[in-house]
Write a protein that holds these residues in place. Structure first.
Motif, short mmCIF file in Angstrom:
data_model
loop_
_atom_site.label_atom_id
_atom_site.label_comp_id
_atom_site.label_asym_id
_atom_site.label_seq_id
_atom_site.Cartn_x
_atom_site.Cartn_y
_atom_site.Cartn_z
N ILE A 1 40.65 37.68 34.16
CA ILE A 1 41.95 37.60 34.85
C ILE A 1 43.05 38.08 33.91
O ILE A 1 43.91 38.88 34.30
N GLN A 2 43.02 37.60 32.67
CA GLN A 2 44.04 38.01 31.71
C GLN A 2 43.92 39.48 31.36
O GLN A 2 44.92 40.18 31.23
N ALA A 3 42.70 39.98 31.19
CA ALA A 3 42.48 41.39 30.84
C ALA A 3 42.99 42.31 31.95
O ALA A 3 43.48 43.41 31.66
N THR B 1 45.50 27.51 36.19
CA THR B 1 44.74 27.92 35.01
C THR B 1 43.91 26.75 34.48
O THR B 1 44.19 25.59 34.82
N MET C 1 37.95 29.56 26.27
CA MET C 1 38.33 30.20 27.53
C MET C 1 37.07 30.84 28.14
O MET C 1 36.34 31.53 27.47
N GLU D 1 38.42 33.55 33.19
CA GLU D 1 39.80 33.48 32.71
C GLU D 1 40.11 34.69 31.84
O GLU D 1 41.19 35.28 31.95
N GLN D 2 39.19 35.10 31.00
CA GLN D 2 39.39 36.29 30.18
C GLN D 2 39.55 37.53 31.04
O GLN D 2 40.39 38.39 30.76
N GLY E 1 45.51 41.70 33.78
CA GLY E 1 46.96 41.54 33.89
C GLY E 1 47.40 40.89 35.19
O GLY E 1 48.50 41.15 35.67
N THR F 1 49.14 38.38 37.03
CA THR F 1 50.18 37.47 36.56
C THR F 1 50.84 36.64 37.66
O THR F 1 51.78 35.90 37.36
#
Length: 118
Positions: free
Chosen positions: A8-10, A19, A1, A5-6, A12, A14
């Protein structure tokens, strides 16, 4: 990843988005060749043995076939014949092709979201 991308996920985030997994899932097949192979019909190994420094042997293409049958291409050109590496050329050409899939999937997602609002 990758780092984005990390991030975006960190954070939150959603909401619906495209992806890296979506991009990879959209790919049904991939094909590689050099311009010399396309012109002569020879494999890269044979073409290099015959004309290692031929300019067309330094241009690598990747064709990605998406699940719906649409195709995108990427390319990689090597300036110095001494630096040519078929595997590296394929990786770069593939990444350049993958970069063209993102906006296509983004457009499709936006259409889907707009239809849901109607």
């Amino acid at each position: 990843m990758d780092a984005i991308e990390q991030e975006i996920q960190a954070k939150g985030l959603t909401a619906p988005r495209v992806t890296p997994a979506d991009v990879e899932t959209a790919i049904a097949g991939e094909h590689y060749f050099t311009a010399l192979e396309a012109v002569t019909g020879r494999t890269i190994e044979c073409a290099i043995a015959v004309q290692q420094s031929h300019p067309l042997s330094l241009l690598t293409f990747c064709v990605l076939v998406l699940k719906n049958g649409f195709t995108v291409t990427g390319e990689s050109a090597c300036a110095s014949p001494e630096n040519f590496d078929a595997e590296i050329g394929r990786k770069i050409a593939r990444q350049n092709a993958v970069n063209k899939v993102w906006p296509l999937l983004g457009y499709a997602l936006k259409e889907k979201l707009q239809e849901a609002q109607a």
